[in-house]
Design a protein around this motif. Structure first.
Motif, PDB file in Angstrom:
ATOM      1  N   VAL A   2       0.768  -0.872  -0.401  1.00 17.21           N
ATOM      2  CA  VAL A   2      -0.345   0.000  -0.187  1.00 17.21           C
ATOM      3  C   VAL A   2       1.136   1.117   0.096  1.00 17.21           C
ATOM      4  O   VAL A   2       1.647   1.647   0.662  1.00 17.21           O
ATOM      5  N   CYS A  31      -1.876   0.288 -10.786  1.00 21.17           N
ATOM      6  CA  CYS A  31      -2.509   0.192  -9.419  1.00 21.17           C
ATOM      7  C   CYS A  31      -3.814  -0.903  -8.922  1.00 21.17           C
ATOM      8  O   CYS A  31      -4.830  -0.360  -9.880  1.00 21.17           O
ATOM      9  N   TYR A  33      -5.799  -0.861  -6.548  1.00 20.18           N
ATOM     10  CA  TYR A  33      -7.306  -0.023  -5.394  1.00 20.18           C
ATOM     11  C   TYR A  33      -6.228   1.648  -5.615  1.00 20.18           C
ATOM     12  O   TYR A  33      -5.191   1.708  -6.052  1.00 20.18           O
ATOM     13  N   ALA A  50      -7.912   0.032   0.729  1.00 20.44           N
ATOM     14  CA  ALA A  50      -6.401  -0.811  -0.171  1.00 20.44           C
ATOM     15  C   ALA A  50      -5.788  -1.505   0.218  1.00 20.44           C
ATOM     16  O   ALA A  50      -5.646  -2.832   0.158  1.00 20.44           O
ATOM     17  N   CYS A  51      -5.786  -2.063   1.446  1.00 22.79           N
ATOM     18  CA  CYS A  51      -4.926  -3.435   2.237  1.00 22.79           C
ATOM     19  C   CYS A  51      -5.589  -4.422   1.776  1.00 22.79           C
ATOM     20  O   CYS A  51      -5.307  -5.978   1.203  1.00 22.79           O
ATOM     21  N   THR A  53      -7.566  -5.032  -0.702  1.00 23.03           N
ATOM     22  CA  THR A  53      -7.815  -5.511  -2.359  1.00 23.03           C
ATOM     23  C   THR A  53      -6.178  -5.904  -2.554  1.00 23.03           C
ATOM     24  O   THR A  53      -5.591  -6.171  -3.810  1.00 23.03           O
ATOM     25  N   ALA A  54      -5.194  -4.727  -2.130  1.00 17.64           N
ATOM     26  CA  ALA A  54      -4.001  -5.198  -2.397  1.00 17.64           C
ATOM     27  C   ALA A  54      -4.003  -6.743  -2.195  1.00 17.64           C
ATOM     28  O   ALA A  54      -2.897  -7.638  -2.966  1.00 17.64           O
ATOM     29  N   ARG A  58      -2.621  -9.243  -4.758  1.00 15.74           N
ATOM     30  CA  ARG A  58      -1.587  -9.746  -4.945  1.00 15.74           C
ATOM     31  C   ARG A  58      -0.709  -8.213  -5.734  1.00 15.74           C
ATOM     32  O   ARG A  58      -0.283  -8.591  -7.019  1.00 15.74           O
ATOM     33  N   VAL A  60      -0.450  -3.376  -5.958  1.00 11.27           N
ATOM     34  CA  VAL A  60      -0.170  -2.566  -5.496  1.00 11.27           C
ATOM     35  C   VAL A  60      -1.476  -1.307  -5.295  1.00 11.27           C
ATOM     36  O   VAL A  60      -2.326  -1.103  -6.256  1.00 11.27           O
ATOM     37  N   ALA A  61      -1.577  -1.218  -3.819  1.00 18.17           N
ATOM     38  CA  ALA A  61      -2.566   0.026  -3.854  1.00 18.17           C
ATOM     39  C   ALA A  61      -2.254   1.155  -3.335  1.00 18.17           C
ATOM     40  O   ALA A  61      -1.036   1.042  -2.964  1.00 18.17           O
ATOM     41  N   HIS A  62      -3.071   2.532  -4.033  1.00 18.82           N
ATOM     42  CA  HIS A  62      -2.399   3.487  -3.428  1.00 18.82           C
ATOM     43  C   HIS A  62      -4.114   4.276  -2.983  1.00 18.82           C
ATOM     44  O   HIS A  62      -4.665   4.829  -3.115  1.00 18.82           O
TER      45      HIS A  62
END
Length: 73
Positions: A2, A31, A33, A50-51, A53-54, A58, A60-62
């Motif tokens: 994240v 990303c 998310y 975000a967590c 979805t990441a 597998r 990167v969430a932003h």
């Protein structure tokens, strides 16, 4: 992963100030998310999503947080 980034005050967005880069738009294509926090009460939901979805995808969430949302009440 994240990634949490900062953003200038929301009323300065699109005013061509020195730091006028909308990071949520910059990270949109890379990303799984990508969201901008809209207020202090929005932080918990956005970060949790975000967590999740990441981990699920597998990737990167932003999350980008404007300056006024990072000040504690």
């Amino acid at each position: 992963m994240v990634a949490i980034t900062g953003l200038q005050f929301h009323d300065l967005v699109e005013t061509y100030t020195q730091q006028d880069v909308e990071l949520d738009k910059l990270y949109m294509d890379v990303c799984v998310y990508n969201a901008r926090v809209m207020g202090p009460s929005h932080v918990e939901n956005v970060v949790e999503l975000a967590c999740r979805t990441a981990l699920s995808y597998r990737g990167v969430a932003h999350v980008t947080v404007p300056v006024e949302c990072s000040h504690s009440r």
